[in-house]
Write a protein that holds these residues in place. Structure first.
Motif, PDB file in Angstrom:
ATOM      1  N   ILE A   8       0.830  -1.205   0.000  1.00 14.31           N
ATOM      2  CA  ILE A   8       0.000   0.000   0.000  1.00 14.31           C
ATOM      3  C   ILE A   8       0.863   1.253   0.000  1.00 14.31           C
ATOM      4  CG2 ILE A   8      -1.641   1.328   1.390  1.00 14.31           C
ATOM      5  CD1 ILE A   8      -2.902  -1.373   2.176  1.00 14.31           C
ATOM      6  N   LEU A   9       1.925   1.273   0.783  1.00 20.49           N
ATOM      7  CA  LEU A   9       2.809   2.439   0.833  1.00 20.49           C
ATOM      8  C   LEU A   9       3.521   2.663  -0.499  1.00 20.49           C
ATOM      9  CD1 LEU A   9       4.324   2.090   4.399  1.00 20.49           C
ATOM     10  CD2 LEU A   9       2.779   3.874   3.587  1.00 20.49           C
ATOM     11  N   LYS A  10       3.915   1.592  -1.160  1.00 21.01           N
ATOM     12  CA  LYS A  10       4.572   1.725  -2.457  1.00 21.01           C
ATOM     13  C   LYS A  10       3.601   2.262  -3.505  1.00 21.01           C
ATOM     14  CE  LYS A  10       8.294  -1.592  -1.946  1.00 21.01           C
ATOM     15  NZ  LYS A  10       8.945  -2.795  -2.476  1.00 21.01           N
ATOM     16  N   ILE A  11       2.372   1.769  -3.507  1.00 21.13           N
ATOM     17  CA  ILE A  11       1.364   2.276  -4.442  1.00 21.13           C
ATOM     18  C   ILE A  11       1.064   3.740  -4.146  1.00 21.13           C
ATOM     19  CG2 ILE A  11      -1.067   2.062  -5.113  1.00 21.13           C
ATOM     20  CD1 ILE A  11      -0.721  -0.986  -4.678  1.00 21.13           C
ATOM     21  N   TYR A  12       0.964   4.085  -2.873  1.00 24.06           N
ATOM     22  CA  TYR A  12       0.693   5.462  -2.480  1.00 24.06           C
ATOM     23  C   TYR A  12       1.816   6.401  -2.900  1.00 24.06           C
ATOM     24  CZ  TYR A  12      -0.372   9.495   0.440  1.00 24.06           C
ATOM     25  OH  TYR A  12      -0.624  10.763   0.879  1.00 24.06           O
ATOM     26  N   SER A  13       3.054   5.960  -2.792  1.00 25.57           N
ATOM     27  CA  SER A  13       4.177   6.821  -3.176  1.00 25.57           C
ATOM     28  C   SER A  13       4.192   7.052  -4.693  1.00 25.57           C
ATOM     29  CB  SER A  13       5.505   6.236  -2.699  1.00 25.57           C
ATOM     30  OG  SER A  13       5.765   5.010  -3.343  1.00 25.57           O
ATOM     31  N   VAL A  14       3.837   6.035  -5.479  1.00 26.95           N
ATOM     32  CA  VAL A  14       3.743   6.204  -6.930  1.00 26.95           C
ATOM     33  C   VAL A  14       2.597   7.154  -7.270  1.00 26.95           C
ATOM     34  CG1 VAL A  14       3.245   5.007  -9.093  1.00 26.95           C
ATOM     35  CG2 VAL A  14       4.822   3.995  -7.446  1.00 26.95           C
ATOM     36  N   PHE A  15       1.475   7.034  -6.565  1.00 26.72           N
ATOM     37  CA  PHE A  15       0.334   7.923  -6.768  1.00 26.72           C
ATOM     38  C   PHE A  15       0.710   9.375  -6.461  1.00 26.72           C
ATOM     39  CE2 PHE A  15      -3.436   9.978  -4.868  1.00 26.72           C
ATOM     40  CZ  PHE A  15      -4.248  10.007  -5.992  1.00 26.72           C
ATOM     41  N   CYS A  16       1.413   9.597  -5.361  1.00 21.20           N
ATOM     42  CA  CYS A  16       1.843  10.957  -5.002  1.00 21.20           C
ATOM     43  C   CYS A  16       2.805  11.515  -6.050  1.00 21.20           C
ATOM     44  CB  CYS A  16       2.502  10.965  -3.632  1.00 21.20           C
ATOM     45  SG  CYS A  16       1.345  10.695  -2.286  1.00 21.20           S
ATOM     46  N   PHE A  17       3.710  10.697  -6.543  1.00 23.20           N
ATOM     47  CA  PHE A  17       4.630  11.141  -7.582  1.00 23.20           C
ATOM     48  C   PHE A  17       3.870  11.540  -8.836  1.00 23.20           C
ATOM     49  CE2 PHE A  17       7.245  10.205 -11.324  1.00 23.20           C
ATOM     50  CZ  PHE A  17       8.273  11.114 -11.110  1.00 23.20           C
ATOM     51  N   ALA A  18       2.848  10.776  -9.184  1.00 21.51           N
ATOM     52  CA  ALA A  18       2.042  11.103 -10.361  1.00 21.51           C
ATOM     53  C   ALA A  18       1.316  12.431 -10.173  1.00 21.51           C
ATOM     54  CB  ALA A  18       1.043   9.987 -10.636  1.00 21.51           C
ATOM     55  N   LEU A  19       0.760  12.663  -9.004  1.00 25.22           N
ATOM     56  CA  LEU A  19       0.060  13.921  -8.748  1.00 25.22           C
ATOM     57  C   LEU A  19       1.007  15.116  -8.785  1.00 25.22           C
ATOM     58  CD1 LEU A  19      -2.536  13.043  -5.976  1.00 25.22           C
ATOM     59  CD2 LEU A  19      -2.906  13.417  -8.393  1.00 25.22           C
TER      60      LEU A  19
END
Length: 55
Positions: free
Chosen positions: A26-37
């Motif tokens: 979940i943390l890895k997916i969240y970090s990729v999501f934040c990078f995309a934003l």
């Protein structure tokens, strides 16, 4: 380019010995999501700056 490898090592070592495994995922997916934003925000700012739109 070496600084990219350095940041990759820091990123991967942050999740060493982290339990449970689902939290790591979940943390890895969240970090990729934040990078995309952040990337979208930077793109939008640069687009508006270079095309002459008023802020």
């Amino acid at each position: 380019m070496e600084w990219l490898l350095h940041y990759k090592n820091i990123y991967l070592s942050a999740f060493d010995d982290c339990k449970p495994g689902i939290a790591v995922t979940i943390l890895k997916i969240y970090s990729v999501f934040c990078f995309a934003l952040i990337s979208i925000a930077v793109y939008a700012f640069l687009y508006r700056a270079f095309t002459g739109f008023r802020f």
